[in-house]
Enzyme design. Structure first.
Site, PDB file in Angstrom:
ATOM      1  NE  ARG A   1      -3.915   0.188   0.582  1.00 47.75           N
ATOM      2  CZ  ARG A   1      -5.024   0.068   1.308  1.00 47.75           C
ATOM      3  NH1 ARG A   1      -5.399  -1.130   1.746  1.00 47.75           N
ATOM      4  NH2 ARG A   1      -5.758   1.124   1.595  1.00 47.75           N
TER       5      ARG A   1
ATOM      6  CG  ASP B   1      -4.317   7.537   9.667  1.00 48.33           C
ATOM      7  OD1 ASP B   1      -3.637   6.565  10.043  1.00 48.33           O
ATOM      8  OD2 ASP B   1      -4.198   8.033   8.525  1.00 48.33           O
TER       9      ASP B   1
ATOM     10  NE  ARG C   1      -0.252  10.566  10.642  1.00 42.47           N
ATOM     11  CZ  ARG C   1      -0.275   9.578   9.758  1.00 42.47           C
ATOM     12  NH1 ARG C   1       0.704   8.698   9.742  1.00 42.47           N
ATOM     13  NH2 ARG C   1      -1.263   9.461   8.898  1.00 42.47           N
TER      14      ARG C   1
ATOM     15  CB  SER D   1       7.865   1.007   3.827  1.00 42.90           C
ATOM     16  OG  SER D   1       7.411   1.261   5.151  1.00 42.90           O
TER      17      SER D   1
ATOM     18  CG  ASP E   1       0.229   5.431  11.654  1.00 35.01           C
ATOM     19  OD1 ASP E   1      -0.716   5.953  11.058  1.00 35.01           O
ATOM     20  OD2 ASP E   1       0.460   4.222  11.653  1.00 35.01           O
TER      21      ASP E   1
END
Length: 612
Positions: free
Chosen positions: A169, A346, A373, A218, A348
């Site tokens: 993704r 969201d 974040r 990643s 992270d």
């Protein structure tokens, strides 16, 4: 073309490439071509050039590879000033080069020395790694290229075959690890590989996790204490995150530690009792941790929970959206700090904190600094295990936290700004956060940390019921990003004093977000890209003034590095727009059409040095 020239062209084709005769003589028929060739061959001697000779032995290895010195653990702990052997150069994660040849006074003379197209598109996020004159570059597509750093000459190239069935993704590769005579690659299909440093051939490979279940990688492997450490991404697909260590010589797994505890394990009490949410609980690992050799602890950032909306997994949900301190020998989690309990935005917190000792109340604190974040800058204290809270300061607009507990740092969340299943809530910063994955930098000269940030972006989010299916989306949410009305900019580079916790300067970008990792140098400079104008820039580290910029072929979201060859300092970076930077750009352009146009893609390595 003369008759003689035609003859010579035909003879060359007949001698070296008989099949090419058809193309040379077209549209003459093949029969006529063969007759003509025979006549000419009988009348004339062979052309003066000799045909290629089969090599009598292996292709000679370039001197830069023959002279390559194996990387030792001691060199990783104490690298030469001119080397850059891991993404952030040193285990503390500073992203700092002590080199002083390039300064604010002469940086205007910085020129491209060479550039090299990687042959890949999408987001190029890895640092150019340099040791003994060899540069190792990782790109999307699980590719590693070894390049002679002085000239840009390709020494070898490795591409891992990735079929269309591979789940990936976020198709990027954030770097490689070095140890001995091996280069370690965390491939997109969740396979860890060791490549021979001189040939690029595979020494060993091992499957880290099942890609069909949503695991992919990643990150750059972390090489520490004789081990290779990795973790998998895929929290948005309902994986259970983990960190695992491998033997660098054999690829055998040494230990595995999950970031979401099973029932009965420490932290399991923060998940629904009797439920199975922990099996798909997220806690992905996206970025390599930083490491403290003194305590043998590695500090890793973890992703948010799965699904995204916390009311579907009641509790704090350790160890999601946290920093965890992991014993590199055993894999045991010896400490943690959770930034957003029951995270539902969201957010992270995958960037690992940097290891910096700072001053507070006249005392030196063995510190961790994380620009999160969730929009806060966190000052923490590290030790032999537990992580203690020191201070938290918002670094961008933040509407969710009403306050922080002065002892624990636990945030008090405003329920009006927390999304739920069937409940829409608006919050700032947006789901992309005040600072996403791009790493900060720290300069011991200025005592400042430098932050690539995005300000004035908010979002609304609503939770949706979702069922887990291996390899399928497991977010259970929809969101809409917005720009704060009347704002004059989005992207920023910020500088904060680590000893006072105060902001010193801010550089803003009126028409762009900022997705640029930063590099600080002993020459009093901060390098970074990250903007849609394709510029790679140098800032004065003390004032924030832009003192140099150069347009690359694409947007720069790679991690810069600096190194020395033959007494000359170089600065290198990968240019190549994509991934989340492209996603945010598309959202911005939908909100304000025409103001945030598409950025050209296509990866390249750029290397700069002072010119005359």
């Amino acid at each position: 073309m003369t008759v003689v020239a035609q003859r010579d062209r035909l003879l060359w084709a007949a001698w070296y490439h008989p099949a090419a005769m058809i193309r040379v003589l077209a549209p003459v028929s093949l029969a006529l071509a063969l007759v003509a060739a025979a006549v000419l061959w009988a009348q004339e001697p062979p052309p003066p050039l000799l045909p290629p000779q089969a090599p009598s032995g292996p292709t000679p290895m370039p001197a830069v590879l023959r002279n390559y010195t194996p990387v030792t653990e001691s060199r990783l702990k104490n690298p030469d000033d001119g080397d850059w052997m891991m993404n952030r150069r040193t285990y503390d994660g500073w992203g700092y080069s002590p080199l002083t040849q390039i300064t604010a006074a002469n940086v205007a003379r910085l020129k491209p020395v060479w550039s090299f197209s990687t042959g890949a598109i999408n987001g190029h996020e890895a640092a150019p790694i340099v040791h003994d004159g060899v540069m190792f570059v990782a790109t999307p597509g699980s590719q590693v290229i070894a390049i002679e750093a002085a000239t840009g000459t390709v020494l070898w190239r490795y591409r891992r075959p990735l079929g269309p069935e591979v789940i990936n993704r976020h198709p990027t590769t954030r770097g490689v690890g070095l140890l001995g005579d091996k280069v370690f690659l965390a491939a997109s299909d969740a396979v860890l590989m060791a490549l021979d440093v001189r040939t690029g051939r595979t020494v060993w490979s091992t499957t880290v996790a099942d890609n069909r279940a949503g695991h992919y990688m990643s990150l750059a492997p972390l090489v520490a204490n004789g081990k290779v450490l990795v973790g998998t991404s895929g929290g948005e697909l309902g994986i259970r995150g983990f960190i695992a260590a491998y033997d660098p010589d054999t690829g055998n797994e040494l230990w595995r530690t999950y970031t979401v505890p099973a029932p009965g394990e420490p932290g399991s009490e923060t998940w629904p009792r009797g439920g199975e949410q922990w099996k798909t609980g997220g806690g992905s690992v996206w970025v390599a941790g930083n490491y403290d050799p003194e305590t043998n602890l590695a500090y890793w950032g973890t992703g948010n929970g799965g699904p995204w909306i916390g009311d579907q997994r009641p509790g704090d949900n350790l160890y999601t959206s946290s920093t965890i301190a992991v014993d590199v020998t055993t894999g045991r989690i010896k400490g943690h700090f959770q930034y957003t309990p029951n995270e539902s935005f969201d957010w992270d917190e995958v960037s690992p904190p940097i290891l910096v000792d700072f001053q507070r109340n006249g005392q030196t604190v063995k510190g961790l600094i994380d620009v999160a974040r969730n929009g806060y800058l966190w000052f923490l204290e590290r030790g032999t295990g537990p992580i203690k809270f020191v201070q938290g300061v918002p670094h961008v607009r933040q509407t969710v936290f009403r306050s922080l507990d002065p002892v624990t740092g636990r945030p008090d969340l405003d329920p009006a700004h927390k999304p739920g299943t069937g409940k829409v809530a608006e919050f700032c910063p947006s789901h992309w956060g005040g600072k996403n994955w791009p790493p900060i930098a720290y300069s011991p000269q200025t005592r400042l940390v430098y932050v690539p940030a995005n300000e004035n972006l908010c979002a609304s989010m609503e939770g949706l019921p979702v069922k887990y299916s291996p390899g399928s989306a497991f977010t259970g949410a929809r969101n809409v990003m917005s720009i704060v009305p009347g704002t004059d900019h989005i992207g920023e580079v910020q500088a904060w004093n680590v000893d006072t916790g105060a902001r010193v300067w801010t550089h803003t970008f009126a028409k762009s977000s900022n997705w640029g990792p930063l590099l600080a140098t002993g020459g009093g400079l901060v390098f970074g890209g990250g903007t849609s104008d394709r510029m790679f820039r140098a800032f004065d580290a003390r004032t924030g003034k832009v003192v140099w910029e150069y347009p690359t072929t694409s947007g720069v979201i790679g991690q810069p590095s600096s190194f020395v060859l033959n007494g000359r300092q170089y600065v290198a970076v990968q240019s190549g727009w994509g991934i989340d930077a492209r996603g945010m750009q598309n959202r911005l352009n939908a909100i304000r059409p025409g103001e945030f146009p598409e950025v050209p893609e296509g990866g390249a390595v750029w290397v700069f040095a002072l010119g005359d």
